[in-house]
Motif scaffolding. Structure first.
Motif, PDB file in Angstrom:
ATOM      1  N   UNK A 172       0.845  -1.305  -0.023  1.00 30.93           N
ATOM      2  CA  UNK A 172       0.043  -0.014   0.127  1.00 30.93           C
ATOM      3  C   UNK A 172       0.838   1.331   0.031  1.00 30.93           C
ATOM      4  N   UNK A 173       0.259   2.286  -0.533  1.00 30.41           N
ATOM      5  CA  UNK A 173       1.055   3.623  -0.491  1.00 30.41           C
ATOM      6  C   UNK A 173       0.918   4.243   1.064  1.00 30.41           C
ATOM      7  N   UNK A 174       0.136   3.493   1.986  1.00 27.28           N
ATOM      8  CA  UNK A 174      -0.107   3.975   3.350  1.00 27.28           C
ATOM      9  C   UNK A 174      -1.133   5.000   3.500  1.00 27.28           C
ATOM     10  N   UNK A 188      -4.437  -9.624   7.505  1.00 26.23           N
ATOM     11  CA  UNK A 188      -3.046  -9.410   6.866  1.00 26.23           C
ATOM     12  C   UNK A 188      -2.024  -9.994   7.853  1.00 26.23           C
ATOM     13  N   UNK A 189      -1.169 -10.506   6.983  1.00 25.15           N
ATOM     14  CA  UNK A 189      -0.039 -11.127   7.652  1.00 25.15           C
ATOM     15  C   UNK A 189       1.195 -10.167   7.507  1.00 25.15           C
ATOM     16  N   UNK A 190       1.350  -9.415   6.386  1.00 28.62           N
ATOM     17  CA  UNK A 190       2.431  -8.902   6.165  1.00 28.62           C
ATOM     18  C   UNK A 190       2.306  -7.359   5.699  1.00 28.62           C
ATOM     19  N   UNK A 191       2.431  -6.270   6.180  1.00 30.57           N
ATOM     20  CA  UNK A 191       1.910  -4.952   5.589  1.00 30.57           C
ATOM     21  C   UNK A 191       3.297  -4.242   4.977  1.00 30.57           C
ATOM     22  N   UNK A 192       3.136  -3.741   3.740  1.00 30.96           N
ATOM     23  CA  UNK A 192       4.231  -3.126   3.213  1.00 30.96           C
ATOM     24  C   UNK A 192       3.826  -1.767   2.756  1.00 30.96           C
ATOM     25  N   UNK A 193       3.795  -1.038   3.900  1.00 29.86           N
ATOM     26  CA  UNK A 193       3.453   0.494   3.286  1.00 29.86           C
ATOM     27  C   UNK A 193       4.538   1.147   2.797  1.00 29.86           C
ATOM     28  N   UNK A 194       4.356   2.029   1.594  1.00 28.38           N
ATOM     29  CA  UNK A 194       5.264   3.091   1.299  1.00 28.38           C
ATOM     30  C   UNK A 194       5.140   4.316   2.451  1.00 28.38           C
ATOM     31  N   UNK A 195       6.201   4.989   2.660  1.00 28.58           N
ATOM     32  CA  UNK A 195       6.058   6.251   3.244  1.00 28.58           C
ATOM     33  C   UNK A 195       6.972   7.288   2.343  1.00 28.58           C
ATOM     34  N   UNK A 196       5.967   7.916   1.594  1.00 24.37           N
ATOM     35  CA  UNK A 196       6.228   8.674   0.540  1.00 24.37           C
ATOM     36  C   UNK A 196       6.802  10.358   0.892  1.00 24.37           C
TER      37      UNK A 196
END
Length: 326
Positions: A172-174, A188-196
């Protein structure tokens, strides 16, 4: 990985005992309840921080240009993700079309800002998940899912009932709403956020969302509360936790430094982070309008951001960082 010596067992999950989080909710019936609650929310949509309020059950479209059904651009085993996600068989990526941001520099603008792809039913989306599992993928990687959380949950319920047993990656873009993240708690097991971006003004200029920094901080805090720091199995595959991405932008080292401080001090110095150096002018970045970012980043900017991360005791970097930079 680089940095401090750590007890590796603290970040280890044994593959033989690991079970995706959503299976417990599925067995108890709570996953079905989440689906119903999520779908009912589409009637006055607040799925993301845009809070458009449109009736997506009746196919009313607003910022994300998405109605009752999700738009999918592609689904395939992806070998370009982080090592801990792609493994040797690939990450099972499902790319959702459209996005709730309008990044002027987006390198996937043909997917995120144009109505490409096809509308899919929950049954078809579940079928994609199962097909990726059958192809040996290590996880199901939902890419740009912020605006289709209800549809993703609906499909996951079907897939779980038909034998899906892979961890779910929320890529996600967060720019996520707290309402959606609460629906994903235990799913959800793994959150993969951007922090732009850290700065409100730059977020408005480049992302077309002034509140992005606040939304991203809230979201990443909540993601970490749910799943903690990233843990992997004995083969180096991610199983549960948060993995943050940050794309270095031209002239924006100051914002990157603030993001590193936030991750270390307000999330955890054990946060796994991919500091990305692949920015290049794209989409609307040409001519004079965005001339300040109409260039590639410099080697010094990369070194400065990496150094800032080390100075605040972040140490878990994506293993593919160029060795000459570390």
């Amino acid at each position: 990985m680089i940095g401090h010596e750590k007890d590796k067992d603290a970040f280890l999950v044994h593959s033989k005992t690991f079970e995706p989080a959503y299976l417990s909710l599925y067995r108890s019936g709570a996953l079905e309840e989440r689906v119903q609650k999520a779908l009912s929310g589409l009637e006055t949509c607040h799925v993301c921080p845009r809070n458009c309020g449109n009736n997506r059950l009746d196919n009313e479209r607003a910022v994300c240009k998405t109605g009752r059904r999700a738009l999918v651009s592609s689904a395939f085993p992806h070998f370009g993700e982080e090592d801990c996600l792609r493994g040797w068989n690939g990450s099972g990526t499902i790319f959702f079309s459209m996005c709730n941001l309008r990044c002027v520099f987006c390198q996937n603008y043909d997917i995120s800002q144009r109505q490409s792809g096809v509308e899919v039913s929950a049954k078809r989306l579940a079928g994609m998940m199962l097909e990726l599992e059958n192809r040996g993928c290590h996880n199901i990687n939902l890419v740009t899912p912020e605006h289709v959380v209800p549809q993703a949950l609906e499909a996951l319920l079907i897939a779980a009932s038909q034998g899906l047993r892979l961890p779910i990656v929320y890529n996600t873009s967060a720019y996520d709403s707290m309402e959606s993240l609460r629906l994903l708690d235990g799913v959800v097991d793994i959150y993969m956020p951007d922090f732009k971006m850290w700065d409100d003004g730059l977020s408005l200029r480049y992302l077309k969302a002034k509140d992005y920094p606040q939304a991203a901080r809230r979201a990443i805090r909540e993601m970490h509360r749910q799943v903690g720091v990233l843990k992997m199995d004995e083969r180096g595959l991610a199983k549960r936790g948060v993995l943050v991405r940050h794309l270095i932008m031209p002239g924006e080292v100051t914002g990157s430094v603030q993001i590193m401080k936030f991750l270390s001090r307000e999330i955890s110095p054990d946060t796994f982070i991919n500091i990305m150096d692949q920015y290049h002018p794209s989409n609307k970045v040409s001519g004079d309008k965005y001339q300040e970012i109409n260039r590639r980043i410099t080697s010094q900017e990369i070194l400065d951001v990496l150094d800032s991360a080390r100075k605040v005791d972040l140490w878990r970097f994506d293993e593919r960082q160029p060795r000459w930079l570390i």
